[in-house]
Write a protein that holds these residues in place. Structure first.
Motif, PDB file in Angstrom:
ATOM      1  N   ALA A 118       0.722  -1.165  -0.086  1.00 55.81           N
ATOM      2  CA  ALA A 118       0.120   0.094   0.023  1.00 55.81           C
ATOM      3  C   ALA A 118       0.797   1.505   0.052  1.00 55.81           C
ATOM      4  N   TYR A 119       1.952   1.181   0.699  1.00 55.33           N
ATOM      5  CA  TYR A 119       2.757   2.467   0.765  1.00 55.33           C
ATOM      6  C   TYR A 119       3.418   2.824  -0.634  1.00 55.33           C
ATOM      7  N   PHE A 120       3.512   1.804  -1.300  1.00 58.00           N
ATOM      8  CA  PHE A 120       4.226   2.161  -2.640  1.00 58.00           C
ATOM      9  C   PHE A 120       3.316   2.910  -3.418  1.00 58.00           C
ATOM     10  N   VAL A 121       2.090   2.282  -3.438  1.00 63.21           N
ATOM     11  CA  VAL A 121       0.838   2.962  -4.361  1.00 63.21           C
ATOM     12  C   VAL A 121       0.710   4.249  -3.796  1.00 63.21           C
ATOM     13  N   MET A 122       0.729   4.621  -2.228  1.00 61.18           N
ATOM     14  CA  MET A 122       0.460   5.890  -1.712  1.00 61.18           C
ATOM     15  C   MET A 122       1.650   6.766  -2.099  1.00 61.18           C
ATOM     16  N   ALA A 154       9.775   8.481 -12.146  1.00 61.93           N
ATOM     17  CA  ALA A 154       9.933   7.830 -13.372  1.00 61.93           C
ATOM     18  C   ALA A 154      11.276   7.076 -13.030  1.00 61.93           C
ATOM     19  N   LEU A 155      11.464   5.948 -13.932  1.00 66.34           N
ATOM     20  CA  LEU A 155      12.973   5.167 -13.664  1.00 66.34           C
ATOM     21  C   LEU A 155      13.585   5.236 -15.025  1.00 66.34           C
ATOM     22  N   LEU A 156      14.631   5.911 -14.916  1.00 63.69           N
ATOM     23  CA  LEU A 156      15.571   5.912 -16.227  1.00 63.69           C
ATOM     24  C   LEU A 156      16.250   4.820 -16.472  1.00 63.69           C
ATOM     25  N   ALA A 157      16.009   4.364 -17.871  1.00 64.15           N
ATOM     26  CA  ALA A 157      16.688   3.166 -18.262  1.00 64.15           C
ATOM     27  C   ALA A 157      18.082   3.141 -18.139  1.00 64.15           C
ATOM     28  N   ASN A 158      18.541   1.857 -17.394  1.00 65.33           N
ATOM     29  CA  ASN A 158      20.017   1.890 -17.071  1.00 65.33           C
ATOM     30  C   ASN A 158      20.716   2.877 -16.527  1.00 65.33           C
ATOM     31  N   HIS A 159      19.960   3.348 -15.452  1.00 62.09           N
ATOM     32  CA  HIS A 159      20.442   4.680 -14.919  1.00 62.09           C
ATOM     33  C   HIS A 159      20.013   4.866 -13.461  1.00 62.09           C
ATOM     34  N   GLY A 160      18.656   5.021 -13.127  1.00 63.13           N
ATOM     35  CA  GLY A 160      18.137   5.228 -11.743  1.00 63.13           C
ATOM     36  C   GLY A 160      16.930   5.832 -11.809  1.00 63.13           C
ATOM     37  N   PRO A 161      16.160   6.152 -10.298  1.00 64.64           N
ATOM     38  CA  PRO A 161      15.151   6.618 -10.291  1.00 64.64           C
ATOM     39  C   PRO A 161      14.989   8.218 -10.246  1.00 64.64           C
ATOM     40  N   VAL A 162      13.853   8.961 -10.441  1.00 62.80           N
ATOM     41  CA  VAL A 162      13.786  10.119 -10.087  1.00 62.80           C
ATOM     42  C   VAL A 162      12.277  10.466  -9.610  1.00 62.80           C
ATOM     43  N   ILE A 163      12.236  11.156  -8.481  1.00 61.19           N
ATOM     44  CA  ILE A 163      10.942  11.628  -8.032  1.00 61.19           C
ATOM     45  C   ILE A 163      10.816  12.806  -7.460  1.00 61.19           C
ATOM     46  N   GLY A 164       9.681  13.320  -7.438  1.00 57.19           N
ATOM     47  CA  GLY A 164       9.655  14.795  -6.945  1.00 57.19           C
ATOM     48  C   GLY A 164       8.259  14.812  -5.501  1.00 57.19           C
ATOM     49  N   GLY A 165       8.350  15.895  -4.813  1.00 54.57           N
ATOM     50  CA  GLY A 165       7.332  15.849  -3.729  1.00 54.57           C
ATOM     51  C   GLY A 165       7.131  17.255  -3.443  1.00 54.57           C
ATOM     52  N   ARG A 166       6.076  17.461  -2.638  1.00 53.16           N
ATOM     53  CA  ARG A 166       5.740  18.818  -2.221  1.00 53.16           C
ATOM     54  C   ARG A 166       6.895  19.415  -1.454  1.00 53.16           C
ATOM     55  N   ASP A 167       7.570  18.686  -0.818  1.00 49.98           N
ATOM     56  CA  ASP A 167       8.981  19.238  -0.156  1.00 49.98           C
ATOM     57  C   ASP A 167      10.127  18.245  -0.099  1.00 49.98           C
ATOM     58  N   ASP A 169      11.231  16.411   2.277  1.00 49.12           N
ATOM     59  CA  ASP A 169      11.120  15.263   3.147  1.00 49.12           C
ATOM     60  C   ASP A 169      10.240  14.225   2.478  1.00 49.12           C
ATOM     61  N   ASN A 170       9.083  14.618   1.727  1.00 49.59           N
ATOM     62  CA  ASN A 170       8.261  13.963   0.815  1.00 49.59           C
ATOM     63  C   ASN A 170       8.976  13.518  -0.320  1.00 49.59           C
ATOM     64  N   ALA A 171       9.629  14.072  -1.010  1.00 51.05           N
ATOM     65  CA  ALA A 171      10.451  13.426  -2.092  1.00 51.05           C
ATOM     66  C   ALA A 171      11.407  12.380  -1.616  1.00 51.05           C
ATOM     67  N   VAL A 172      12.224  12.425  -0.592  1.00 58.83           N
ATOM     68  CA  VAL A 172      13.007  11.565  -0.118  1.00 58.83           C
ATOM     69  C   VAL A 172      12.275  10.449   0.458  1.00 58.83           C
ATOM     70  N   TYR A 173      11.213  10.671   1.131  1.00 58.90           N
ATOM     71  CA  TYR A 173      10.414   9.378   1.576  1.00 58.90           C
ATOM     72  C   TYR A 173       9.658   8.602   0.442  1.00 58.90           C
ATOM     73  N   SER A 174       9.500   9.205  -0.549  1.00 57.99           N
ATOM     74  CA  SER A 174       8.866   8.526  -1.958  1.00 57.99           C
ATOM     75  C   SER A 174      10.167   7.706  -2.484  1.00 57.99           C
ATOM     76  N   ILE A 175      11.271   8.413  -2.756  1.00 61.28           N
ATOM     77  CA  ILE A 175      12.290   7.634  -3.366  1.00 61.28           C
ATOM     78  C   ILE A 175      12.635   6.400  -2.449  1.00 61.28           C
ATOM     79  N   GLU A 176      13.027   6.662  -1.264  1.00 63.69           N
ATOM     80  CA  GLU A 176      13.067   5.419  -0.360  1.00 63.69           C
ATOM     81  C   GLU A 176      12.012   4.218  -0.501  1.00 63.69           C
ATOM     82  N   GLU A 177      10.959   4.554  -0.543  1.00 63.90           N
ATOM     83  CA  GLU A 177       9.901   3.696  -0.484  1.00 63.90           C
ATOM     84  C   GLU A 177       9.969   2.955  -1.951  1.00 63.90           C
ATOM     85  N   LEU A 178      10.270   3.726  -2.909  1.00 70.77           N
ATOM     86  CA  LEU A 178      10.464   3.194  -4.300  1.00 70.77           C
ATOM     87  C   LEU A 178      11.749   2.330  -4.350  1.00 70.77           C
TER      88      LEU A 178
END
Length: 210
Positions: A118-122, A154-167, A169-178
């Motif tokens: 559920a937390y990945f979806v959220m 998004a996941l960059l092919a042969n490279h790695g993930p990128v994600i944003g957030g409202r701040d 903390d939110n962006a870091v928690y999201s990429i950690e969950e990913l």
């Protein structure tokens, strides 16, 4: 937060992720959007040893105002902000399990990870794959901007993930969950796995809209 507090927060998160093996060497970069520009981690900089005062300060179009020269991938961050103006921070890592996933040839490019928890979806939701481009290629920025208009991450092919957030903390928690979900996905290979159903995902999206 003041700019000084944001700089200190970037250093704190950088060290935390480095210490836990989510980034290594001088890989990975963070940014925060300011009212009149951006803070971006410097090029060839270890996130585990970020000097808050040395973090790059860019103007609204990406010109360096102060600090060290920005990450070579600063253009990727600016492209992300251009596509998703509501986000205030972006994190890009070369984290092990996500990068391993990005190298697979059998991915659903529209959504590379199933709904394991559920937390990945959220926190992440749909995770599309961006085609491979060499680091620094302007086409990478265009591809990321196009992809994240309909997805926070998004996941960059042969490279790695990128994600944003409202701040940040939110962006870091999201990429950690990913990254944790990518790890779980690899651990579950070859097992009979129960993923969340489409109805369960729909209920989560209704209850916790991104």
């Amino acid at each position: 937060m003041s700019e000084r507090e944001l700089r200190e927060q970037m250093a704190m998160h950088g060290k935390s992720m480095f210490d836990r093996g989510l980034t290594m060497g001088s890989s990975g970069n963070l940014s925060v959007k300011l009212p009149d520009g951006y803070l971006v981690t410097p090029t060839n900089c270890c996130l585990g040893r970020l000097d808050p005062e040395a973090i790059s300060r860019l103007d609204s179009v990406g010109n360096l105002i102060s600090g060290k020269p920005p990450s070579k991938e600063a253009f990727l961050h600016l492209a992300y902000y251009g596509a998703r103006e509501q986000e205030r921070a972006v994190v890009h890592l070369h984290s092990t399990y996500s990068v391993a996933l990005s190298c697979r040839a059998d991915l659903d490019t529209d959504n590379v990870l199933p709904p394991v928890t559920a937390y990945f979806v959220m926190r992440v939701g749909r995770l599309p794959l961006v085609p491979y481009f060499a680091p620094g290629d302007d086409q990478l920025a265009e591809a990321v901007a196009k992809t994240v208009r309909t997805s926070r991450g998004a996941l960059l092919a042969n490279h790695g993930p990128v994600i944003g957030g409202r701040d940040l903390d939110n962006a870091v928690y999201s990429i950690e969950e990913l990254e944790e979900t990518a790890k779980l996905y690899w651990m579950l290979q070859g097992t009979s796995t129960r993923f969340l159903t489409s109805e369960q995902v729909h209920q989560l999206n209704e209850r916790f809209p991104q």
